[in-house]
Design a protein around this motif. Structure first.
Motif, PDB file in Angstrom:
ATOM      1  N   ASP A 215       0.837  -1.209   0.000  1.00 12.85           N
ATOM      2  CA  ASP A 215       0.000   0.000   0.000  1.00 12.85           C
ATOM      3  C   ASP A 215       0.866   1.251   0.000  1.00 12.85           C
ATOM      4  O   ASP A 215       0.647   2.180  -0.777  1.00 12.85           O
ATOM      5  CB  ASP A 215      -0.920   0.035   1.225  1.00 12.85           C
ATOM      6  CG  ASP A 215      -1.964  -1.075   1.209  1.00 12.85           C
ATOM      7  OD1 ASP A 215      -2.149  -1.715   0.160  1.00 12.85           O
ATOM      8  OD2 ASP A 215      -2.589  -1.301   2.264  1.00 12.85           O
ATOM      9  N   GLY A 218       2.578   2.182  -3.125  1.00  9.40           N
ATOM     10  CA  GLY A 218       1.690   2.504  -4.246  1.00  9.40           C
ATOM     11  C   GLY A 218       1.588   1.381  -5.258  1.00  9.40           C
ATOM     12  O   GLY A 218       1.341   1.609  -6.440  1.00  9.40           O
ATOM     13  N   ASN A 220      -0.532  -1.108  -4.981  1.00  8.86           N
ATOM     14  CA  ASN A 220      -1.885  -1.640  -4.985  1.00  8.86           C
ATOM     15  C   ASN A 220      -2.830  -0.604  -5.588  1.00  8.86           C
ATOM     16  O   ASN A 220      -3.259   0.319  -4.908  1.00  8.86           O
ATOM     17  CB  ASN A 220      -2.278  -1.957  -3.532  1.00  8.86           C
ATOM     18  CG  ASN A 220      -3.575  -2.710  -3.458  1.00  8.86           C
ATOM     19  OD1 ASN A 220      -4.297  -2.806  -4.455  1.00  8.86           O
ATOM     20  ND2 ASN A 220      -3.879  -3.235  -2.297  1.00  8.86           N
ATOM     21  N   ASN A 221      -3.132  -0.734  -6.859  1.00  6.44           N
ATOM     22  CA  ASN A 221      -3.967   0.299  -7.490  1.00  6.44           C
ATOM     23  C   ASN A 221      -5.462  -0.004  -7.374  1.00  6.44           C
ATOM     24  O   ASN A 221      -6.294   0.684  -7.932  1.00  6.44           O
ATOM     25  CB  ASN A 221      -3.571   0.509  -8.955  1.00  6.44           C
ATOM     26  CG  ASN A 221      -3.913  -0.688  -9.811  1.00  6.44           C
ATOM     27  OD1 ASN A 221      -4.139  -1.770  -9.285  1.00  6.44           O
ATOM     28  ND2 ASN A 221      -3.949  -0.502 -11.120  1.00  6.44           N
ATOM     29  N   ARG A 222      -5.787  -1.073  -6.608  1.00 10.12           N
ATOM     30  CA  ARG A 222      -7.210  -1.408  -6.450  1.00 10.12           C
ATOM     31  C   ARG A 222      -7.753  -1.002  -5.093  1.00 10.12           C
ATOM     32  O   ARG A 222      -8.934  -1.108  -4.831  1.00 10.12           O
ATOM     33  CB  ARG A 222      -7.401  -2.916  -6.600  1.00 10.12           C
ATOM     34  CG  ARG A 222      -7.074  -3.392  -7.981  1.00 10.12           C
ATOM     35  CD  ARG A 222      -7.359  -4.863  -8.113  1.00 10.12           C
ATOM     36  NE  ARG A 222      -6.801  -5.345  -9.351  1.00 10.12           N
ATOM     37  CZ  ARG A 222      -6.494  -6.599  -9.579  1.00 10.12           C
ATOM     38  NH1 ARG A 222      -6.706  -7.513  -8.666  1.00 10.12           N
ATOM     39  NH2 ARG A 222      -5.986  -6.953 -10.737  1.00 10.12           N
ATOM     40  N   PHE A 223      -6.860  -0.592  -4.182  1.00  8.66           N
ATOM     41  CA  PHE A 223      -7.280  -0.392  -2.791  1.00  8.66           C
ATOM     42  C   PHE A 223      -6.569   0.831  -2.220  1.00  8.66           C
ATOM     43  O   PHE A 223      -5.355   0.848  -2.119  1.00  8.66           O
ATOM     44  CB  PHE A 223      -6.899  -1.666  -2.016  1.00  8.66           C
ATOM     45  CG  PHE A 223      -7.229  -1.635  -0.558  1.00  8.66           C
ATOM     46  CD1 PHE A 223      -8.544  -1.545  -0.137  1.00  8.66           C
ATOM     47  CD2 PHE A 223      -6.232  -1.727   0.398  1.00  8.66           C
ATOM     48  CE1 PHE A 223      -8.854  -1.534   1.212  1.00  8.66           C
ATOM     49  CE2 PHE A 223      -6.526  -1.717   1.752  1.00  8.66           C
ATOM     50  CZ  PHE A 223      -7.842  -1.621   2.156  1.00  8.66           C
ATOM     51  N   GLN A 224      -7.304   1.862  -1.916  1.00 11.64           N
ATOM     52  CA  GLN A 224      -6.709   3.108  -1.417  1.00 11.64           C
ATOM     53  C   GLN A 224      -7.478   3.623  -0.205  1.00 11.64           C
ATOM     54  O   GLN A 224      -8.218   4.589  -0.309  1.00 11.64           O
ATOM     55  CB  GLN A 224      -6.745   4.163  -2.521  1.00 11.64           C
ATOM     56  CG  GLN A 224      -5.603   4.069  -3.516  1.00 11.64           C
ATOM     57  CD  GLN A 224      -4.266   4.434  -2.885  1.00 11.64           C
ATOM     58  OE1 GLN A 224      -4.222   5.176  -1.910  1.00 11.64           O
ATOM     59  NE2 GLN A 224      -3.188   3.901  -3.395  1.00 11.64           N
ATOM     60  N   LYS A 226      -8.414   5.639   3.217  1.00 15.70           N
ATOM     61  CA  LYS A 226      -8.094   7.018   3.634  1.00 15.70           C
ATOM     62  C   LYS A 226      -6.787   7.097   4.430  1.00 15.70           C
ATOM     63  O   LYS A 226      -6.035   8.061   4.318  1.00 15.70           O
ATOM     64  CB  LYS A 226      -9.274   7.498   4.491  1.00 15.70           C
ATOM     65  CG  LYS A 226      -9.192   8.896   5.052  1.00 15.70           C
ATOM     66  CD  LYS A 226     -10.469   9.142   5.861  1.00 15.70           C
ATOM     67  CE  LYS A 226     -10.357  10.324   6.790  1.00 15.70           C
ATOM     68  NZ  LYS A 226     -10.532  11.611   6.124  1.00 15.70           N
ATOM     69  N   VAL A 228      -4.024   5.411   4.232  1.00 14.80           N
ATOM     70  CA  VAL A 228      -2.752   5.061   3.585  1.00 14.80           C
ATOM     71  C   VAL A 228      -2.127   6.295   2.941  1.00 14.80           C
ATOM     72  O   VAL A 228      -2.817   7.057   2.261  1.00 14.80           O
ATOM     73  CB  VAL A 228      -2.957   3.970   2.507  1.00 14.80           C
ATOM     74  CG1 VAL A 228      -1.696   3.799   1.668  1.00 14.80           C
ATOM     75  CG2 VAL A 228      -3.322   2.642   3.156  1.00 14.80           C
ATOM     76  N   ARG A 229      -0.834   6.499   3.185  1.00 14.97           N
ATOM     77  CA  ARG A 229      -0.083   7.485   2.393  1.00 14.97           C
ATOM     78  C   ARG A 229       0.846   6.692   1.478  1.00 14.97           C
ATOM     79  O   ARG A 229       1.523   5.768   1.927  1.00 14.97           O
ATOM     80  CB  ARG A 229       0.736   8.410   3.284  1.00 14.97           C
ATOM     81  CG  ARG A 229       1.394   9.524   2.479  1.00 14.97           C
ATOM     82  CD  ARG A 229       2.281  10.415   3.311  1.00 14.97           C
ATOM     83  NE  ARG A 229       1.547  11.163   4.325  1.00 14.97           N
ATOM     84  CZ  ARG A 229       2.128  12.026   5.161  1.00 14.97           C
ATOM     85  NH1 ARG A 229       3.434  12.235   5.094  1.00 14.97           N
ATOM     86  NH2 ARG A 229       1.409  12.663   6.065  1.00 14.97           N
ATOM     87  N   THR A 230       0.872   7.050   0.189  1.00 17.84           N
ATOM     88  CA  THR A 230       1.783   6.338  -0.718  1.00 17.84           C
ATOM     89  C   THR A 230       3.061   7.163  -0.862  1.00 17.84           C
ATOM     90  O   THR A 230       3.019   8.367  -1.095  1.00 17.84           O
ATOM     91  CB  THR A 230       1.132   6.101  -2.099  1.00 17.84           C
ATOM     92  OG1 THR A 230       0.540   7.307  -2.535  1.00 17.84           O
ATOM     93  CG2 THR A 230       0.076   5.021  -2.040  1.00 17.84           C
ATOM     94  N   GLU A 233       5.154   5.950  -6.462  1.00 16.79           N
ATOM     95  CA  GLU A 233       4.144   5.518  -7.442  1.00 16.79           C
ATOM     96  C   GLU A 233       4.547   4.137  -7.942  1.00 16.79           C
ATOM     97  O   GLU A 233       4.948   3.972  -9.095  1.00 16.79           O
ATOM     98  CB  GLU A 233       4.037   6.535  -8.589  1.00 16.79           C
ATOM     99  CG  GLU A 233       3.525   7.908  -8.180  1.00 16.79           C
ATOM    100  CD  GLU A 233       2.185   7.844  -7.446  1.00 16.79           C
ATOM    101  OE1 GLU A 233       1.319   7.033  -7.832  1.00 16.79           O
ATOM    102  OE2 GLU A 233       2.025   8.576  -6.458  1.00 16.79           O
TER     103      GLU A 233
END
Ligand code: KIV
Length: 262
Positions: A215, A218, A220-224, A226, A228-230, A233
């Protein structure tokens, strides 16, 4: 970091940084980093095996990943998760899981909740195995919680969380993960305990923070969620590297003479 440092960090107001890790190659990078400790979480069922919950992780799978992480991070402090139901079938099966995960290379174990298994937690601690508690959003109970939702929003639920946190400290836990609770509850519990709290979606008053590696990179582009800070990229960085490799293979500029044997 070792087990004694957790209380020292809290006493000295030094924040604990924790990251999940499930494999040997990322463990080698974490071992070289400044991070304080590693969690081989049962979130590996989702992050590594593509399941939609942590329930499919079992003891053998956890042991396999703990052993891989230990190989990549020989000196790191590793906490391993006791998987779904592994501590709810009685003392003997619970202790068999403890034995497997510790022999695989963990320094401590984490288990979710307390209602109905506080005596098992005490027994594990008295057997010489440090235990980390985990309350708030406990993903192994997702079916009862009705989804991955913020916990402790009513006064009654917030009070129950405080009672559970104190009971975990009483049972001998050396630290507690607080997952997805309002920041005010994270702060209150942190102030009440003498052991450190490690937050994930629990505000910045906790004594430490933990994030899932995939996470925060960055990947995991399916799950974001609130909380989580990435910090990278990762998804696009890796995809671009793969496409670059594909390009040079197809234009026959890889391998070059330097990358070939004469
Ligand atoms: O399994 C896991 O990764 C966890 C963290 C989210 C705390 O329990």
């Amino acid at each position: 970091m070792n087990i004694l440092d957790f209380k020292k960090y809290k006493a000295g107001n030094k924040v604990i940084s924790m990251i999940t890790c499930y494999d040997s190659w990322s463990a080698t990078i974490i071992e070289e980093s400044q991070l304080d400790c590693i969690l081989v979480g049962d979130s590996l069922a989702m992050a590594m095996h593509g399941h939609d919950s942590t329930l499919p992780a079992d003891t053998d799978l956890m042991a396999l990943h703990i052993a891989a992480v230990r190989k990549g991070a020989p000196t790191s402090f590793i906490v391993g998760d006791m998987p779904f139901l592994s501590f709810r079938k009685g003392l003997v099966p619970a202790m068999e899981t403890v034995e497997k995960l510790m022999k695989a290379g963990a320094n401590a174990l984490k288990l979710e909740g307390i209602d109905g298994h506080s005596e098992i937690i005490s027994h594990i601690v008295k057997s010489g195995v440090p235990v980390m508690g985990h309350i708030g959003l406990t993903p192994q109970s997702v079916n009862q919680l009705g989804g991955y939702k913020v916990q402790g929003k009513t006064d009654e639920k917030a009070q129950q969380l405080q009672k559970d946190a104190l009971a975990l400290e009483e049972a001998g836990c050396f630290a507690i993960v607080l997952e997805c609770v309002p920041s005010s509850i994270g702060k209150l519990i942190t102030e009440k305990l003498t052991i450190p709290t490690i937050g994930i979606g629990a505000g910045n008053s906790c004594d430490g923070q933990v994030l899932v590696l995939q996470d925060m990179l960055g990947l995991n582009n399916r799950f974001q969620p609130k909380f989580v800070r990435t910090f990278m990229e990762g998804f696009d960085t890796v995809k671009n590297a793969l496409n670059e490799y594909d390009n040079v293979v197809k234009e026959r500029s890889f391998p070059s003479n330097k990358e070939s044997y004469s």
